[in-house]
Design an enzyme around this catalytic site. Structure first.
Site, PDB file in Angstrom:
ATOM      1  N   GLU A  91       3.431  -2.791 -13.363  1.00  0.00           N
ATOM      2  CA  GLU A  91       4.717  -3.440 -13.382  1.00  0.00           C
ATOM      3  C   GLU A  91       5.353  -3.469 -12.028  1.00  0.00           C
ATOM      4  OE1 GLU A  91       7.632  -1.967 -16.154  1.00  0.00           O
ATOM      5  OE2 GLU A  91       8.087  -0.429 -14.723  1.00  0.00           O
ATOM      6  N   GLU A 171      -0.292   6.333  -6.243  1.00  0.00           N
ATOM      7  CA  GLU A 171      -0.068   6.920  -4.923  1.00  0.00           C
ATOM      8  C   GLU A 171      -0.624   5.924  -3.903  1.00  0.00           C
ATOM      9  OE1 GLU A 171       0.337   8.247  -1.540  1.00  0.00           O
ATOM     10  OE2 GLU A 171       1.177   9.684  -2.972  1.00  0.00           O
ATOM     11  N   CYS A 345      13.571   5.959 -12.110  1.00  0.00           N
ATOM     12  CA  CYS A 345      12.645   6.895 -11.496  1.00  0.00           C
ATOM     13  C   CYS A 345      12.017   7.835 -12.513  1.00  0.00           C
ATOM     14  CB  CYS A 345      13.403   7.696 -10.445  1.00  0.00           C
ATOM     15  SG  CYS A 345      12.481   9.054  -9.777  1.00  0.00           S
TER      16      CYS A 345
END
Length: 373
Positions: A91, A171, A345
């Site tokens: 996304e 990451e 978050c």
């Protein structure tokens, strides 16, 4: 080779060179596809005839598609659920700001409405941070540079993107070569985003940080630190065992010396874990020789996956006051956006669903500071 994305720069350049076609046509092709997302190759005017047959046989105008667009009740956050060629989902989240709101140095801020795009670099993540739902997925696969760039192409159909942050799934520095090529594409013609408006967030992959300034000068670096001492960091971020805090800080010192740029420090506030006054003093001491901005992030609950609680507003403000007052470190508290659409978050997770129900996805780390510079 299978059919690839036209935005996979290295592959496209290699194929053009092999066929003896001038690579100067590539930015022109990109510009046309961005403006005409549903075009066929034959629609693009003025290419050499060899280019058309090459494009038809080797590349697609897009290897991904927007499966759904979900707007938050906050009126400024939009989540794009993007389906990849292999059937997996990632996304991208658009966050809109108006920089005229608020004041800067006592005067009205210049500028106007602008958008930041948070994009994914991997499906899932192998870092396993315990406060982030993405970690529960494990690692599925890396995105190609074209799949990364296509998130920007899709989002540009909805909003004019001024800033890009690599803070979605994954990451970024574990997908290093694709990251580098994607950023080079975004900062070149026709996107022409300034590297100063692109931010890469990492848990601290030391060997990659050591290469980053040379490969992508001018880029913003954000480090997900989340604890001021190694044992607490390992407790909440298992991957930190491979990247000792002392060695990470040494790498960041060298990075800052070479780049002469501010480093953004992300710090998620976990009640009773890393949010006490002693932690603020330890963090201030750790960062006192750096030029940094610390972004304190209120923890977002992620259901049964988490053993953590959200720090009280009083604790967050006390933490901020210590960093500012004692250590003179610029410290902000992140404004939460898109919680109702799992776009805030730490809320990103794919519970791969039944056929009709879209995955519940979100964003691990949204850095809005670049938008407010």
């Amino acid at each position: 080779m299978g059919v690839g994305s036209i935005f996979d720069g290295p592959d496209v350049r290699a194929e053009f060179e092999k066929a003896g076609i001038n690579t100067h046509f590539i930015p022109f092709i990109w510009k046309y596809v961005i403006k005409n997302p549903n075009c066929e190759w034959d629609d693009i005017p003025d290419l050499p005839s060899a280019a058309y047959s090459l494009l038809r046989s080797k590349f697609k105008t897009s290897t991904s598609s927007v499966d759904s667009v979900i707007n938050s009740n906050d009126g400024v956050t939009t989540k794009l659920l993007v389906k990849l060629q292999n059937g997996a989902f990632v996304e991208a989240v658009i966050m809109r700001y108006d920089t005229r709101l608020g004041k800067y140095c006592g005067k009205p801020r210049p500028g106007g409405p602008r958008s930041t795009l948070c994009i994914s670099s991997q499906v899932g993540c192998k870092m396993g941070c315990k406060f982030c739902a993405t970690g529960s997925m494990g690692f599925k696969n890396n995105l190609s540079s074209g799949e990364i760039v296509e998130q920007l192409v899709h989002a540009s159909c909805l909003s004019q993107i001024r800033n890009v942050v690599f803070m979605g799934m994954g990451e970024p520095l574990n997908n290093y070569s694709a990251l580098v090529e994607a950023v080079r594409a975004m900062s070149g013609v026709p996107f022409q985003l300034s590297p100063k408006r692109i931010t890469v967030s990492t848990v601290g992959i030391i060997h990659a940080i050591n290469k980053l300034h040379k490969d992508l000068p001018g880029l913003n670096l954000a480090v997900s630190l989340h604890a001021p001492v190694q044992d607490v960091r390992c407790q909440i971020m298992p991957a930190a065992r491979a990247f000792p805090l002392e060695k990470l800080m040494d790498a960041l010192q060298v990075y800052q010396k070479n780049s002469m740029q501010k480093i953004f420090i992300e710090y998620i506030m976990l009640d009773g874990v890393n949010d006490e006054e002693q932690h603020a003093h330890q963090l201030g001491k750790l960062l006192e020789t750096f030029d940094v901005v610390v972004n304190l992030i209120p923890f977002n609950p992620i259901g049964s996956l988490s053993q953590f609680r959200t720090s009280s507003e009083e604790k967050v403000l006390r933490f901020q006051k210590i960093l500012r007052g004692v250590n003179n470190i610029r410290t902000t508290v992140r404004k939460q956006m898109g919680q109702d659409i799992s776009g805030a978050c730490g809320q990103l997770v794919v519970n791969l669903p039944d056929e009709k129900k879209p995955p519940n996805l979100g964003v691990t780390d949204i850095e809005d500071l670049v938008s407010r510079r």
